[in-house]
Design a protein around this motif. Sequence first.
Motif, PDB file in Angstrom:
ATOM      1  N   LEU A 108       0.875  -1.161   0.000  1.00  0.00           N
ATOM      2  CA  LEU A 108       0.000   0.000   0.000  1.00  0.00           C
ATOM      3  C   LEU A 108       0.917   1.216   0.000  1.00  0.00           C
ATOM      4  O   LEU A 108       1.727   1.358   0.920  1.00  0.00           O
ATOM      5  N   ALA A 109       0.846   2.037  -1.040  1.00  0.00           N
ATOM      6  CA  ALA A 109       1.799   3.133  -1.194  1.00  0.00           C
ATOM      7  C   ALA A 109       1.120   4.373  -1.764  1.00  0.00           C
ATOM      8  O   ALA A 109       0.075   4.268  -2.403  1.00  0.00           O
TER       9      ALA A 109
ATOM     10  N   PHE B 113      10.563   8.543  -0.565  1.00  0.00           N
ATOM     11  CA  PHE B 113      11.498   8.685  -1.677  1.00  0.00           C
ATOM     12  C   PHE B 113      10.754   8.915  -2.981  1.00  0.00           C
ATOM     13  O   PHE B 113      11.305   9.475  -3.917  1.00  0.00           O
ATOM     14  N   ARG B 114       9.509   8.426  -3.054  1.00  0.00           N
ATOM     15  CA  ARG B 114       8.758   8.477  -4.300  1.00  0.00           C
ATOM     16  C   ARG B 114       7.288   8.178  -4.050  1.00  0.00           C
ATOM     17  O   ARG B 114       6.919   7.733  -2.971  1.00  0.00           O
ATOM     18  N   ARG B 115       6.505   8.394  -5.091  1.00  0.00           N
ATOM     19  CA  ARG B 115       5.135   7.914  -5.190  1.00  0.00           C
ATOM     20  C   ARG B 115       5.093   6.983  -6.401  1.00  0.00           C
ATOM     21  O   ARG B 115       6.006   6.991  -7.205  1.00  0.00           O
ATOM     22  N   TYR B 116       4.048   6.190  -6.536  1.00  0.00           N
ATOM     23  CA  TYR B 116       3.985   5.169  -7.579  1.00  0.00           C
ATOM     24  C   TYR B 116       2.776   5.356  -8.490  1.00  0.00           C
ATOM     25  O   TYR B 116       1.755   5.909  -8.090  1.00  0.00           O
ATOM     26  N   ASP B 117       2.908   4.826  -9.687  1.00  0.00           N
ATOM     27  CA  ASP B 117       1.770   4.633 -10.574  1.00  0.00           C
ATOM     28  C   ASP B 117       1.785   3.156 -10.972  1.00  0.00           C
ATOM     29  O   ASP B 117       2.636   2.397 -10.498  1.00  0.00           O
TER      30      ASP B 117
ATOM     31  N   ILE C  25      -2.105   3.610  -3.993  1.00  0.00           N
ATOM     32  CA  ILE C  25      -2.123   2.462  -4.896  1.00  0.00           C
ATOM     33  C   ILE C  25      -1.815   1.201  -4.081  1.00  0.00           C
ATOM     34  O   ILE C  25      -1.020   1.241  -3.142  1.00  0.00           O
ATOM     35  N   VAL C  26      -2.487   0.117  -4.430  1.00  0.00           N
ATOM     36  CA  VAL C  26      -2.292  -1.165  -3.762  1.00  0.00           C
ATOM     37  C   VAL C  26      -1.856  -2.183  -4.810  1.00  0.00           C
ATOM     38  O   VAL C  26      -2.482  -2.289  -5.868  1.00  0.00           O
ATOM     39  N   GLY C  27      -0.782  -2.884  -4.523  1.00  0.00           N
ATOM     40  CA  GLY C  27      -0.312  -3.968  -5.377  1.00  0.00           C
ATOM     41  C   GLY C  27      -0.317  -5.267  -4.587  1.00  0.00           C
ATOM     42  O   GLY C  27       0.092  -5.284  -3.426  1.00  0.00           O
ATOM     43  N   ILE C  28      -0.801  -6.335  -5.212  1.00  0.00           N
ATOM     44  CA  ILE C  28      -0.832  -7.654  -4.566  1.00  0.00           C
ATOM     45  C   ILE C  28      -0.126  -8.632  -5.493  1.00  0.00           C
ATOM     46  O   ILE C  28      -0.509  -8.795  -6.648  1.00  0.00           O
ATOM     47  N   TRP C  29       0.943  -9.249  -4.975  1.00  0.00           N
ATOM     48  CA  TRP C  29       1.702 -10.247  -5.725  1.00  0.00           C
ATOM     49  C   TRP C  29       1.561 -11.588  -5.035  1.00  0.00           C
ATOM     50  O   TRP C  29       1.415 -11.667  -3.820  1.00  0.00           O
ATOM     51  N   ARG C  30       1.628 -12.634  -5.832  1.00  0.00           N
ATOM     52  CA  ARG C  30       1.540 -14.002  -5.289  1.00  0.00           C
ATOM     53  C   ARG C  30       2.738 -14.821  -5.782  1.00  0.00           C
ATOM     54  O   ARG C  30       3.044 -14.819  -6.961  1.00  0.00           O
ATOM     55  N   LYS C  31       3.377 -15.501  -4.842  1.00  0.00           N
ATOM     56  CA  LYS C  31       4.492 -16.368  -5.212  1.00  0.00           C
ATOM     57  C   LYS C  31       3.940 -17.695  -5.708  1.00  0.00           C
ATOM     58  O   LYS C  31       3.140 -18.324  -5.040  1.00  0.00           O
ATOM     59  N   THR C  32       4.374 -18.093  -6.892  1.00  0.00           N
ATOM     60  CA  THR C  32       3.873 -19.345  -7.467  1.00  0.00           C
ATOM     61  C   THR C  32       4.805 -20.490  -7.129  1.00  0.00           C
ATOM     62  O   THR C  32       5.911 -20.317  -6.680  1.00  0.00           O
TER      63      THR C  32
END
Length: 124
Positions: A26-27, A44-48, A117-124
């Motif tokens: 969450l950033a 340090f930054r913001r994201y898109d 912005i929210v990013g969700i990653w999943r380890k396969t």
Amino acid sequence: EHIEDDAGELRQAAALLRPGGRIIVLAPAHQSLFSPFDAAIGHFRRYDRASLSRISPCRLERMFFLDSVGLFASAANRLLLRQSMPTLGQIQTWDRWIIPVSRVMDPLLGFRAGKTIVGIWRKT
């Protein structure tokens, strides 16, 4: 946003995950909104979408925005107020009005706009 080597940190976190495990980030969103407030609290930054995708540590599952109404308040601070710290009244307004209205507006907008912005990653 508080970690200078954000990609390296996400790689380290992904290495600790079991298969099927998730990383949720969450950033703050939109580098164009970077303000004295961001600098004052150690960002340090913001994201898109593109910049968050570039540091992807594993398979991206979902990415979306939150706090659509807060996007306008952040833009006002960046363009007009240029404050490095919010006042107590501004924090109370955010908590009492902006967040509750965003909770209604975000789903109506399909989570396509917001100051977070929210990013969700999943380890396969």
